[in-house]
Design a protein around this motif. Structure first.
Motif, PDB file in Angstrom:
ATOM      1  N   ASP A 119     140.903  45.659 -46.891  1.00 19.86           N
ATOM      2  CA  ASP A 119     139.937  46.558 -47.661  1.00 19.86           C
ATOM      3  C   ASP A 119     138.661  46.365 -47.854  1.00 19.86           C
ATOM      4  OD1 ASP A 119     142.026  48.473 -47.204  1.00 19.86           O
ATOM      5  OD2 ASP A 119     142.333  48.450 -48.720  1.00 19.86           O
ATOM      6  N   GLY A 120     137.748  46.385 -47.984  1.00 19.68           N
ATOM      7  CA  GLY A 120     136.417  46.081 -47.888  1.00 19.68           C
ATOM      8  C   GLY A 120     136.025  44.447 -47.471  1.00 19.68           C
ATOM      9  N   SER A 121     136.124  44.370 -45.729  1.00 19.18           N
ATOM     10  CA  SER A 121     136.137  43.528 -45.667  1.00 19.18           C
ATOM     11  C   SER A 121     134.780  43.327 -44.605  1.00 19.18           C
ATOM     12  CB  SER A 121     137.563  42.839 -45.035  1.00 19.18           C
ATOM     13  OG  SER A 121     137.183  43.775 -43.892  1.00 19.18           O
ATOM     14  N   ALA A 122     134.231  44.419 -44.387  1.00 17.39           N
ATOM     15  CA  ALA A 122     133.423  44.267 -42.986  1.00 17.39           C
ATOM     16  C   ALA A 122     131.881  44.289 -43.357  1.00 17.39           C
ATOM     17  CB  ALA A 122     133.043  44.916 -41.945  1.00 17.39           C
ATOM     18  N   ASP A 123     130.610  43.466 -43.669  1.00 18.20           N
ATOM     19  CA  ASP A 123     129.590  44.306 -44.624  1.00 18.20           C
ATOM     20  C   ASP A 123     128.229  44.910 -43.184  1.00 18.20           C
ATOM     21  OD1 ASP A 123     128.842  41.730 -46.029  1.00 18.20           O
ATOM     22  OD2 ASP A 123     129.814  40.549 -44.355  1.00 18.20           O
ATOM     23  N   ILE A 124     128.926  45.154 -42.386  1.00 21.49           N
ATOM     24  CA  ILE A 124     128.668  46.561 -41.563  1.00 21.49           C
ATOM     25  C   ILE A 124     129.217  46.662 -40.392  1.00 21.49           C
ATOM     26  CG2 ILE A 124     127.046  47.013 -39.509  1.00 21.49           C
ATOM     27  CD1 ILE A 124     124.749  45.353 -40.849  1.00 21.49           C
ATOM     28  N   VAL A 125     129.912  47.719 -40.195  1.00 18.69           N
ATOM     29  CA  VAL A 125     130.546  49.198 -39.281  1.00 18.69           C
ATOM     30  C   VAL A 125     129.959  49.713 -39.046  1.00 18.69           C
ATOM     31  CG1 VAL A 125     132.814  50.263 -39.134  1.00 18.69           C
ATOM     32  CG2 VAL A 125     132.733  49.053 -41.328  1.00 18.69           C
ATOM     33  N   PHE A 126     129.502  49.484 -37.703  1.00 20.70           N
ATOM     34  CA  PHE A 126     129.466  50.413 -36.609  1.00 20.70           C
ATOM     35  C   PHE A 126     130.129  50.569 -35.194  1.00 20.70           C
ATOM     36  CE2 PHE A 126     128.881  45.855 -33.877  1.00 20.70           C
ATOM     37  CZ  PHE A 126     128.241  46.379 -32.985  1.00 20.70           C
ATOM     38  N   SER A 127     129.268  51.922 -34.769  1.00 19.93           N
ATOM     39  CA  SER A 127     129.434  52.130 -33.592  1.00 19.93           C
ATOM     40  C   SER A 127     128.305  53.167 -32.899  1.00 19.93           C
ATOM     41  CB  SER A 127     130.594  53.569 -34.044  1.00 19.93           C
ATOM     42  OG  SER A 127     131.466  54.394 -33.060  1.00 19.93           O
ATOM     43  N   PHE A 128     128.833  52.493 -31.577  1.00 16.18           N
ATOM     44  CA  PHE A 128     128.082  53.560 -30.314  1.00 16.18           C
ATOM     45  C   PHE A 128     128.338  54.260 -29.083  1.00 16.18           C
ATOM     46  CE2 PHE A 128     124.684  52.898 -27.032  1.00 16.18           C
ATOM     47  CZ  PHE A 128     123.556  53.882 -27.508  1.00 16.18           C
ATOM     48  N   SER A 129     128.304  55.779 -28.716  1.00 21.27           N
ATOM     49  CA  SER A 129     128.948  56.323 -27.880  1.00 21.27           C
ATOM     50  C   SER A 129     130.401  56.166 -28.375  1.00 21.27           C
ATOM     51  CB  SER A 129     128.223  56.300 -26.939  1.00 21.27           C
ATOM     52  OG  SER A 129     127.963  56.465 -25.830  1.00 21.27           O
ATOM     53  N   SER A 130     130.524  56.494 -28.807  1.00 23.12           N
ATOM     54  CA  SER A 130     131.948  56.708 -28.970  1.00 23.12           C
ATOM     55  C   SER A 130     132.508  57.644 -29.774  1.00 23.12           C
ATOM     56  CB  SER A 130     132.920  54.945 -29.346  1.00 23.12           C
ATOM     57  OG  SER A 130     133.904  54.862 -30.052  1.00 23.12           O
ATOM     58  N   LEU A 131     131.913  58.058 -31.197  1.00 20.20           N
ATOM     59  CA  LEU A 131     132.273  59.299 -31.903  1.00 20.20           C
ATOM     60  C   LEU A 131     133.352  60.307 -30.858  1.00 20.20           C
ATOM     61  CD1 LEU A 131     132.824  60.793 -34.778  1.00 20.20           C
ATOM     62  CD2 LEU A 131     130.663  60.521 -34.070  1.00 20.20           C
ATOM     63  N   HIS A 132     132.427  60.680 -29.816  1.00 20.20           N
ATOM     64  CA  HIS A 132     133.300  62.267 -28.847  1.00 20.20           C
ATOM     65  C   HIS A 132     134.541  61.759 -28.485  1.00 20.20           C
ATOM     66  CE1 HIS A 132     130.739  59.548 -25.575  1.00 20.20           C
ATOM     67  NE2 HIS A 132     132.341  60.609 -25.400  1.00 20.20           N
ATOM     68  N   MET A 133     134.992  60.660 -27.973  1.00 18.12           N
ATOM     69  CA  MET A 133     135.709  59.932 -27.223  1.00 18.12           C
ATOM     70  C   MET A 133     137.072  59.681 -28.528  1.00 18.12           C
ATOM     71  SD  MET A 133     134.927  58.378 -24.263  1.00 18.12           S
ATOM     72  CE  MET A 133     133.835  57.422 -25.196  1.00 18.12           C
ATOM     73  N   TRP A 134     136.925  60.013 -30.209  1.00 19.91           N
ATOM     74  CA  TRP A 134     138.459  60.047 -31.231  1.00 19.91           C
ATOM     75  C   TRP A 134     138.493  61.207 -31.854  1.00 19.91           C
ATOM     76  CZ3 TRP A 134     134.237  57.930 -35.547  1.00 19.91           C
ATOM     77  CH2 TRP A 134     133.756  56.976 -35.478  1.00 19.91           C
ATOM     78  N   ARG A 135     140.009  60.956 -30.720  1.00 17.45           N
ATOM     79  CA  ARG A 135     141.207  61.805 -31.041  1.00 17.45           C
ATOM     80  C   ARG A 135     141.168  62.473 -33.076  1.00 17.45           C
ATOM     81  NH1 ARG A 135     145.884  58.651 -28.270  1.00 17.45           N
ATOM     82  NH2 ARG A 135     144.586  57.302 -29.177  1.00 17.45           N
ATOM     83  N   ASN A 136     140.746  61.691 -33.810  1.00 17.91           N
ATOM     84  CA  ASN A 136     141.314  62.351 -35.434  1.00 17.91           C
ATOM     85  C   ASN A 136     139.921  61.788 -36.070  1.00 17.91           C
ATOM     86  OD1 ASN A 136     142.082  62.838 -38.361  1.00 17.91           O
ATOM     87  ND2 ASN A 136     143.606  62.578 -37.624  1.00 17.91           N
ATOM     88  N   PRO A 137     138.845  62.247 -35.741  1.00 15.80           N
ATOM     89  CA  PRO A 137     137.674  61.626 -36.760  1.00 15.80           C
ATOM     90  C   PRO A 137     137.486  60.971 -37.666  1.00 15.80           C
ATOM     91  CG  PRO A 137     137.103  64.130 -35.304  1.00 15.80           C
ATOM     92  CD  PRO A 137     138.125  63.317 -34.684  1.00 15.80           C
ATOM     93  N   ILE A 138     138.123  62.272 -38.714  1.00 14.32           N
ATOM     94  CA  ILE A 138     138.266  61.965 -40.067  1.00 14.32           C
ATOM     95  C   ILE A 138     139.719  61.561 -40.234  1.00 14.32           C
ATOM     96  CG2 ILE A 138     139.216  63.731 -42.002  1.00 14.32           C
ATOM     97  CD1 ILE A 138     138.687  66.545 -40.654  1.00 14.32           C
ATOM     98  N   ALA A 139     139.550  60.818 -39.887  1.00 13.99           N
ATOM     99  CA  ALA A 139     140.873  59.770 -40.409  1.00 13.99           C
ATOM    100  C   ALA A 139     139.782  58.592 -39.227  1.00 13.99           C
ATOM    101  CB  ALA A 139     142.441  59.796 -39.603  1.00 13.99           C
ATOM    102  N   VAL A 140     139.120  58.155 -38.652  1.00 15.60           N
ATOM    103  CA  VAL A 140     138.258  57.267 -38.218  1.00 15.60           C
ATOM    104  C   VAL A 140     137.556  57.102 -39.498  1.00 15.60           C
ATOM    105  CG1 VAL A 140     137.596  56.189 -36.427  1.00 15.60           C
ATOM    106  CG2 VAL A 140     139.513  57.622 -35.519  1.00 15.60           C
ATOM    107  N   LEU A 141     136.808  58.176 -39.393  1.00 19.63           N
ATOM    108  CA  LEU A 141     135.648  58.122 -40.676  1.00 19.63           C
ATOM    109  C   LEU A 141     135.965  57.312 -42.074  1.00 19.63           C
ATOM    110  CD1 LEU A 141     134.084  61.391 -39.909  1.00 19.63           C
ATOM    111  CD2 LEU A 141     133.006  59.497 -39.336  1.00 19.63           C
TER     112      LEU A 141
END
Length: 238
Positions: A119-141
């Motif tokens: 928890d709270g370990s990353a200063d920046i969390v990013f994703s590029f061209s991957s969201l459309h492949m997430w099977r459960n986007p709400i959980a990943v968000l």
């Protein structure tokens, strides 16, 4: 011509290593400009003595490798669910090591819904061209929020299914060999309105949605350079 009204989720993309390698080669040949803006947005958020930067969905690793090379003193960790994409990303990482890339970069396989970060370990969390492949986007968000520091930022970029036809045509002329792959990804991407709904359902109402050319950008904090492109519920998808 390219107006795609209904989202069509992708079914197990990149099941073949040769297809993934061909996709990676096409991206390296033709997608430098499409990577430049996301990379700059991430680098603009960089601070001194950051503990970690995390990419959710490394694809073939190109953006993490670029960020890691620019920020050699900051660890960059990438997680990928698709084993084929991960294999290509590791090939690219090995090549970067042989080329004396000074970045502190590591890729690993894992589930986006239960990422192996504290928890709270990353200063920046990013994703590029991957969201459309997430099977459960709400959980990943929700996971992205969990692992991000309170004063950090989450930036998620993907294609925008509601993009104007002119932007789509412009891109297609540069990726002739990967045109079908691009259209398939576009058809499985979200519109700004759909993204706003995902955020609301994840309890992230305070997060922002922006539109930029072909891109859809979600961020946990305002991005000043995109203020004129902010999507609100009063806006209309193209």
């Amino acid at each position: 011509m390219f107006k795609i009204q209904d989202r069509k989720p992708r079914k197990a993309p990149f099941k073949d290593i040769d297809v993934a390698r061909a996709y990676d080669l096409g991206m390296r040949k033709s997608a430098l400009m499409s990577y430049q803006k996301p990379a700059n947005r991430i680098l603009e958020q960089a601070k001194d003595e950051m503990s970690d930067i995390v990419e959710v969905g490394v694809n073939t690793g190109l953006l993490s490798l670029y960020i890691g090379g620019k920020l050699p003193d900051t660890p960059v960790s990438g997680i990928e669910e698709n084993k084929i994409l991960l294999e290509v990303a590791e090939e690219n990482l090995n090549l970067a090591v042989w080329s004396s890339n000074k970045g502190d970069i590591e890729f690993e396989g894992g589930k986006f819904q239960a990422m192996p970060f504290e928890d709270g370990s990353a200063d920046i969390v990013f994703s590029f061209s991957s969201l459309h492949m997430w099977r459960n986007p709400i959980a990943v968000l929700k996971e992205c929020k969990r692992i991000c520091k309170h004063d950090g930022i989450v930036i998620i970029e993907d294609l925008n299914r509601a993009a104007e036809e002119g932007h789509i045509t412009f891109v297609l002329q540069f990726i002739k060999d990967g045109g079908n792959e691009f259209i398939e990804a576009l058809g499985s991407s979200y519109t700004p309105a759909e993204s706003r709904t995902l955020l609301n359902e994840a309890g992230l109402e305070e997060w922002n949605v922006y539109q930029e050319d072909l891109g859809l950008i979600i961020s946990s904090k305002p991005i000043d350079s995109l203020s004129s492109n902010l999507y609100t519920e009063d806006s209309n998808d193209n």
